[in-house]
Design a protein around this motif. Structure first.
Motif, PDB file in Angstrom:
ATOM      1  N   PHE A 127       0.975  -1.230   0.118  1.00 17.98           N
ATOM      2  CA  PHE A 127      -0.171   0.124   0.041  1.00 17.98           C
ATOM      3  C   PHE A 127       0.761   1.286  -0.078  1.00 17.98           C
ATOM      4  N   ALA A 128       1.986   0.949   0.855  1.00 15.14           N
ATOM      5  CA  ALA A 128       2.815   2.330   0.951  1.00 15.14           C
ATOM      6  C   ALA A 128       3.635   2.438  -0.583  1.00 15.14           C
ATOM      7  N   ALA A 129       3.863   1.350  -1.334  1.00 15.63           N
ATOM      8  CA  ALA A 129       4.533   1.696  -2.746  1.00 15.63           C
ATOM      9  C   ALA A 129       3.261   2.345  -3.743  1.00 15.63           C
ATOM     10  N   ALA A 130       2.203   1.601  -3.504  1.00 19.42           N
ATOM     11  CA  ALA A 130       1.362   2.059  -4.357  1.00 19.42           C
ATOM     12  C   ALA A 130       0.804   3.684  -4.074  1.00 19.42           C
ATOM     13  N   ALA A 131       1.057   4.312  -2.770  1.00 17.81           N
ATOM     14  CA  ALA A 131       0.806   5.482  -2.631  1.00 17.81           C
ATOM     15  C   ALA A 131       1.874   6.512  -3.161  1.00 17.81           C
ATOM     16  N   VAL A 132       3.140   5.771  -3.121  1.00 12.66           N
ATOM     17  CA  VAL A 132       4.233   6.518  -3.796  1.00 12.66           C
ATOM     18  C   VAL A 132       4.044   6.616  -5.282  1.00 12.66           C
ATOM     19  N   PHE A 133       3.623   5.340  -5.685  1.00 10.85           N
ATOM     20  CA  PHE A 133       3.390   5.215  -7.292  1.00 10.85           C
ATOM     21  C   PHE A 133       2.336   6.240  -7.748  1.00 10.85           C
ATOM     22  N   LEU A 134       1.179   6.530  -6.894  1.00 12.46           N
ATOM     23  CA  LEU A 134       0.071   7.589  -7.290  1.00 12.46           C
ATOM     24  C   LEU A 134       0.771   9.146  -7.025  1.00 12.46           C
ATOM     25  N   LEU A 135       1.627   9.270  -6.019  1.00 11.61           N
ATOM     26  CA  LEU A 135       2.256  10.446  -5.790  1.00 11.61           C
ATOM     27  C   LEU A 135       3.299  10.822  -7.003  1.00 11.61           C
ATOM     28  N   VAL A 136       3.980  10.106  -7.541  1.00 11.86           N
ATOM     29  CA  VAL A 136       5.012  10.297  -8.505  1.00 11.86           C
ATOM     30  C   VAL A 136       4.175  10.475  -9.947  1.00 11.86           C
ATOM     31  N   TRP A 137       3.048   9.715 -10.031  1.00 16.63           N
ATOM     32  CA  TRP A 137       2.216   9.519 -11.097  1.00 16.63           C
ATOM     33  C   TRP A 137       1.545  10.990 -11.485  1.00 16.63           C
ATOM     34  N   LEU A 138       1.092  11.338 -10.252  1.00 16.31           N
ATOM     35  CA  LEU A 138      -0.100  12.575 -10.512  1.00 16.31           C
ATOM     36  C   LEU A 138       0.850  13.835 -10.366  1.00 16.31           C
ATOM     37  N   LEU A 139       1.966  13.950  -9.866  1.00 16.27           N
ATOM     38  CA  LEU A 139       2.686  15.308  -9.699  1.00 16.27           C
ATOM     39  C   LEU A 139       3.195  15.533 -10.972  1.00 16.27           C
ATOM     40  N   PRO A 140       3.011  16.904 -11.416  1.00 18.48           N
ATOM     41  CA  PRO A 140       3.642  17.140 -12.733  1.00 18.48           C
ATOM     42  C   PRO A 140       5.044  17.041 -12.966  1.00 18.48           C
ATOM     43  N   VAL A 141       5.873  17.423 -11.754  1.00 17.11           N
ATOM     44  CA  VAL A 141       7.189  17.277 -11.618  1.00 17.11           C
ATOM     45  C   VAL A 141       7.891  16.161 -10.960  1.00 17.11           C
ATOM     46  N   PHE A 171       5.202   6.531   4.280  1.00 13.60           N
ATOM     47  CA  PHE A 171       3.974   5.836   4.129  1.00 13.60           C
ATOM     48  C   PHE A 171       3.913   4.679   4.644  1.00 13.60           C
ATOM     49  N   SER A 172       5.014   3.880   4.665  1.00 14.04           N
ATOM     50  CA  SER A 172       4.996   2.457   5.201  1.00 14.04           C
ATOM     51  C   SER A 172       4.677   2.688   6.622  1.00 14.04           C
ATOM     52  N   PHE A 173       5.478   3.394   7.541  1.00 13.84           N
ATOM     53  CA  PHE A 173       5.258   3.322   8.904  1.00 13.84           C
ATOM     54  C   PHE A 173       3.704   3.955   9.081  1.00 13.84           C
ATOM     55  N   ALA A 174       3.239   4.924   8.349  1.00 18.34           N
ATOM     56  CA  ALA A 174       1.808   5.208   8.583  1.00 18.34           C
ATOM     57  C   ALA A 174       0.820   4.013   8.383  1.00 18.34           C
ATOM     58  N   SER A 175       1.089   3.298   7.188  1.00 24.51           N
ATOM     59  CA  SER A 175       0.282   2.018   6.641  1.00 24.51           C
ATOM     60  C   SER A 175       0.374   1.145   7.795  1.00 24.51           C
ATOM     61  N   ILE A 176       1.720   0.807   8.465  1.00 22.36           N
ATOM     62  CA  ILE A 176       1.701  -0.336   9.415  1.00 22.36           C
ATOM     63  C   ILE A 176       1.027   0.193  10.832  1.00 22.36           C
ATOM     64  N   LEU A 177       1.227   1.493  11.214  1.00 21.96           N
ATOM     65  CA  LEU A 177       0.532   2.133  12.316  1.00 21.96           C
ATOM     66  C   LEU A 177      -0.876   1.992  12.304  1.00 21.96           C
ATOM     67  N   VAL A 178      -1.451   2.233  10.986  1.00 21.26           N
ATOM     68  CA  VAL A 178      -3.029   2.172  10.749  1.00 21.26           C
ATOM     69  C   VAL A 178      -3.449   0.437  11.005  1.00 21.26           C
ATOM     70  N   TYR A 179      -2.601  -0.322  10.471  1.00 19.25           N
ATOM     71  CA  TYR A 179      -2.771  -1.663  10.789  1.00 19.25           C
ATOM     72  C   TYR A 179      -2.951  -2.026  12.291  1.00 19.25           C
ATOM     73  N   ARG A 180      -1.897  -1.737  13.137  1.00 19.12           N
ATOM     74  CA  ARG A 180      -1.699  -2.184  14.267  1.00 19.12           C
ATOM     75  C   ARG A 180      -2.904  -1.476  15.219  1.00 19.12           C
ATOM     76  N   ARG A 181      -3.085  -0.112  14.919  1.00 24.78           N
ATOM     77  CA  ARG A 181      -4.053   0.502  15.672  1.00 24.78           C
ATOM     78  C   ARG A 181      -5.513   0.178  15.306  1.00 24.78           C
ATOM     79  N   TRP A 182      -5.810   0.194  14.142  1.00 25.79           N
ATOM     80  CA  TRP A 182      -6.982  -0.011  13.710  1.00 25.79           C
ATOM     81  C   TRP A 182      -7.546  -1.585  13.584  1.00 25.79           C
ATOM     82  N   PHE A 183      -6.815  -2.196  12.544  1.00 21.54           N
ATOM     83  CA  PHE A 183      -7.255  -3.557  12.322  1.00 21.54           C
ATOM     84  C   PHE A 183      -6.702  -4.840  13.169  1.00 21.54           C
TER      85      PHE A 183
END
Length: 149
Positions: free
Chosen positions: A32-46, A60-72
Motif C-alpha cells: 500500500f505504501a509503494a502504491a501511494a508513492v506510485f500515485l504520488l509520482v504519477w499525479l505530480l507534474p514535476v 507511508f510504510s510507517f503510516a500504513s503499518i501504524l494504521v494496521y496495528r491501531r485499527w485492524f
C-alpha cells in the motif's frame, strides 16, 4: 511514462505478490505504501528526486503499518483459548509428579507422553509440584501439597 512511475508500480505489485505467496499481512501494508508513492509520482507534474521518493515510501510504510496495528489488529477477535499454541502456558496451575529429582534447581516431569525440564527448589523424585510458569520446553515449578487424587 517516466521510469519512477513504472518502478513504484512494479514494487507495489511485487509486494502484493509476496503477500499472496507468504501471507502474514505485513507485505500488504508495504505494498500500500509503494502504491501511494506510485500515485504520488504519477499525479505530480514535476519529477521528484529519488531520495524524496524513498523518504515518502518510508513515511507511508510507517503510516500504513501504524494504521494496521491501531485499527485492524485491535479489532481482531480474541481467542477463547489464548494458550492453545503455547503448551507451557496451558499447563500452569497443574500439579504433577517429578519423574527425576530436582537437583541444583533442575529436574524433569512426565506429562502424558512428553518429558519436560523443570526448574525450581531441590526436591526428590516422586514429589508433587505445581507448575507456575513456563518458557518453551522448561517449566517453573514449586512444591505442591499432595491432594491424594
Amino acid at each position: 511514462m517516466r521510469w519512477d512511475v513504472f518502478t513504484w508500480a512494479a514494487v507495489a505489485l511485487l509486494l502484493f505478490a509476496a503477500e499472496a505467496l507468504a501471507p502474514g499481512a505485513f507485505m500488504l501494508w508495504l505494498g500500500f505504501a509503494a502504491a501511494a508513492v506510485f500515485l504520488l509520482v504519477w499525479l505530480l507534474p514535476v519529477e521528484l528526486p529519488l531520495l524524496l521518493q524513498a523518504g515518502a515510501f518510508v513515511v507511508f510504510s510507517f503510516a500504513s503499518i501504524l494504521v494496521y496495528r491501531r485499527w485492524f489488529r485491535a479489532r481482531e477477535p480474541r481467542s477463547d483459548q489464548p494458550a492453545l499454541n503455547r503448551r507451557s502456558a496451558a499447563l500452569v496451575g497443574r500439579v504433577v509428579v517429578l519423574a527425576e529429582p530436582i537437583v541444583d534447581g533442575r529436574g524433569r516431569v512426565q506429562i502424558a507422553d512428553a518429558y519436560w525440564d523443570v526448574v525450581g527448589p531441590d526436591l526428590p523424585a516422586g514429589s508433587h509440584v505445581r507448575i507456575t510458569g513456563g518458557d518453551a520446553m522448561t517449566l517453573q515449578v514449586e512444591p505442591a501439597a499432595h491432594t491424594g487424587a
